[in-house]
Design a protein around this motif. Structure first.
Motif, PDB file in Angstrom:
ATOM      1  N   MET A 155      13.430   0.562   5.477  1.00 23.97           N
ATOM      2  CA  MET A 155      12.095   1.078   6.115  1.00 23.97           C
ATOM      3  C   MET A 155      11.139   1.164   5.211  1.00 23.97           C
ATOM      4  O   MET A 155      10.156   0.694   5.167  1.00 23.97           O
ATOM      5  CB  MET A 155      12.359   2.125   7.076  1.00 23.97           C
ATOM      6  CG  MET A 155      11.274   2.292   7.709  1.00 23.97           C
ATOM      7  SD  MET A 155      11.192   4.148   8.581  1.00 23.97           S
ATOM      8  CE  MET A 155      11.288   5.164   7.174  1.00 23.97           C
ATOM      9  N   LEU A 159       7.720  -0.674   4.134  1.00 24.53           N
ATOM     10  CA  LEU A 159       6.390   0.130   4.196  1.00 24.53           C
ATOM     11  C   LEU A 159       5.713  -0.192   2.731  1.00 24.53           C
ATOM     12  O   LEU A 159       4.358  -0.482   2.871  1.00 24.53           O
ATOM     13  CB  LEU A 159       6.614   1.653   4.458  1.00 24.53           C
ATOM     14  CG  LEU A 159       6.957   2.137   5.823  1.00 24.53           C
ATOM     15  CD1 LEU A 159       7.318   3.416   5.721  1.00 24.53           C
ATOM     16  CD2 LEU A 159       5.652   1.468   6.836  1.00 24.53           C
ATOM     17  N   ILE A 176       8.788   1.121  11.996  1.00 20.38           N
ATOM     18  CA  ILE A 176       9.077   2.576  12.256  1.00 20.38           C
ATOM     19  C   ILE A 176       9.778   2.601  13.547  1.00 20.38           C
ATOM     20  O   ILE A 176      10.970   3.293  13.454  1.00 20.38           O
ATOM     21  CB  ILE A 176       7.729   3.461  12.131  1.00 20.38           C
ATOM     22  CG1 ILE A 176       7.173   3.272  10.949  1.00 20.38           C
ATOM     23  CG2 ILE A 176       8.154   4.930  12.575  1.00 20.38           C
ATOM     24  CD1 ILE A 176       7.899   3.903   9.756  1.00 20.38           C
ATOM     25  N   LEU A 192      10.326  10.810   6.513  1.00 19.31           N
ATOM     26  CA  LEU A 192       9.069  10.187   6.294  1.00 19.31           C
ATOM     27  C   LEU A 192       7.754  11.095   5.858  1.00 19.31           C
ATOM     28  O   LEU A 192       7.122  10.901   5.111  1.00 19.31           O
ATOM     29  CB  LEU A 192       8.616   9.508   7.708  1.00 19.31           C
ATOM     30  CG  LEU A 192       7.135   8.790   7.780  1.00 19.31           C
ATOM     31  CD1 LEU A 192       7.195   7.584   6.696  1.00 19.31           C
ATOM     32  CD2 LEU A 192       7.242   7.957   9.223  1.00 19.31           C
ATOM     33  N   ASP A 204       1.136   5.461   4.977  1.00 22.94           N
ATOM     34  CA  ASP A 204       2.274   6.372   5.210  1.00 22.94           C
ATOM     35  C   ASP A 204       2.082   7.513   6.329  1.00 22.94           C
ATOM     36  O   ASP A 204       2.790   7.777   7.149  1.00 22.94           O
ATOM     37  CB  ASP A 204       3.158   6.850   4.049  1.00 22.94           C
ATOM     38  CG  ASP A 204       3.649   6.019   3.181  1.00 22.94           C
ATOM     39  OD1 ASP A 204       3.981   4.811   3.751  1.00 22.94           O
ATOM     40  OD2 ASP A 204       3.649   6.170   2.018  1.00 22.94           O
ATOM     41  N   ALA A 207       1.991   5.885   9.446  1.00 21.42           N
ATOM     42  CA  ALA A 207       3.087   5.649   9.869  1.00 21.42           C
ATOM     43  C   ALA A 207       3.727   6.728  10.638  1.00 21.42           C
ATOM     44  O   ALA A 207       4.296   6.657  11.811  1.00 21.42           O
ATOM     45  CB  ALA A 207       3.874   5.018   8.837  1.00 21.42           C
ATOM     46  N   LEU A 211       4.737   7.238  14.798  1.00 24.93           N
ATOM     47  CA  LEU A 211       5.885   7.665  14.994  1.00 24.93           C
ATOM     48  C   LEU A 211       5.928   8.880  16.045  1.00 24.93           C
ATOM     49  O   LEU A 211       6.618   9.058  17.143  1.00 24.93           O
ATOM     50  CB  LEU A 211       6.916   8.057  13.608  1.00 24.93           C
ATOM     51  CG  LEU A 211       8.355   8.698  13.902  1.00 24.93           C
ATOM     52  CD1 LEU A 211       9.088   7.747  14.633  1.00 24.93           C
ATOM     53  CD2 LEU A 211       8.804   9.121  12.864  1.00 24.93           C
TER      54      LEU A 211
END
Length: 306
Positions: A155, A159, A176, A192, A204, A207, A211
């Motif tokens: 993952m 990214l 994600i 993460l 990030d 991201a 999530l």
């Protein structure tokens, strides 16, 4: 063989008062056998009165009753069997002392006490291990299995292929959101979060935002305040773009799942940030105030239902 010997020693020891009764010993002999029973305990136990001197008198009383019963049983047998023979009381006392001596030779109380201590310590360690194992089983989702590590690493690789400051939300979601099906949600979020703190890239942070506002993920980690943690990351980075996304997603989650409001930042925290950015970002400041007020209204309403 040791236990057979102890059985013989115990038989000799208890036969003494019975034999004395069968050979016509007077009842006053119960005092001598009470002393023998007391001596048996004192000799055979490493710590005969572990609970202190207060146990001496009750022990004597029990031994007096036991000696009296054995002596009385001997007299009963004498009457039932018609035994007329007599024997010196001292002989039976010597027999009792011989039983005590044999028992003491075979039984080593200090060694037995040490063995008991070793067994007790082993059982304690076993219980501690069982408790630790139970905790590990309860928290098994937190254990990063090799498969999970590989999936998270893959993952992160996907990214890295996206622009650090301009990744599209749909692309982030595709990367994600499938992972919580195979990776522990808490583990995924922790990794993460660490990555976001390390890279400090908007990609990030966004991201992490995608999530924590996924409904299934939010339900799985409810009570862990993941949304509030992402909010703090965004504020620390002064990322007004991602903050705008955060506010929009927070409003949406209150529409869809108002019971998750406890995972949002505290009202006081949002009002504090609102004041700090009021001059530079008046629209975001107002949106923060609006979200805080809505959160307060929902909290009052839910408390009212309770």
């Amino acid at each position: 063989m040791k236990y057979w010997g102890l059985g013989i020693a115990g038989a000799l020891f208890h036969a003494a008062p019975i034999g004395a009764g069968m050979t016509g010993a007077p009842y006053i002999a119960v005092l001598a056998f009470t002393a023998l029973f007391f001596l048996w305990v004192a000799v055979m136990k490493f710590e005969p009165f572990r609970d202190g001197p207060a146990m001496v008198l009750p022990t004597l009383m029990v031994h007096f009753a036991l000696s009296s019963a054995c002596l009385g049983f001997g007299h009963l047998l004498r009457a039932l069997l018609g035994i007329e023979a007599t024997a010196p009381l001292m002989g039976w006392i010597v027999l009792g002392l011989g039983g005590i001596a044999l028992g003491r030779i075979l039984w080593r109380p200090r060694a037995e006490a040490e063995a008991e201590a070793i067994v007790e310590q082993a059982l304690k360690k076993l219980n501690e291990f069982a408790d630790d194992a139970e905790v590990l089983l309860d928290e098994r989702e937190q254990i990063p299995l090799p498969e999970a590590v590989e999936e998270i690493a893959a993952m992160f690789g996907r990214l890295d292929a996206l622009p650090a400051e301009g990744a599209a939300q749909a692309d982030l979601a595709r990367i994600i959101l499938p992972l919580p099906e195979t990776v522990s949600p808490s583990l995924l979020f922790a990794d993460l979060l660490q990555r976001t703190q390390r890279t400090r890239a908007r990609r990030d942070r966004h991201a992490a935002l995608v999530l924590v506002f996924d409904t299934e993920f939010a339900e799985a980690v409810r009570g862990q305040h993941c949304m509030a943690q992402v909010f703090d990351l965004i504020v620390e980075a002064a990322d007004v773009v991602t903050l705008a996304h955060f506010l929009a997603r927070a409003e949406a989650v209150l529409d869809e799942a108002p019971h998750l409001l406890g995972d949002l930042p505290e009202v006081s925290r949002m009002l504090e940030i609102s004041e700090q950015i009021a001059a530079a970002e008046p629209d975001l400041s107002e949106a923060l105030v609006s979200l805080a007020q809505r959160q307060e209204d929902l909290e009052r309403m839910m408390n009212g239902y309770e």
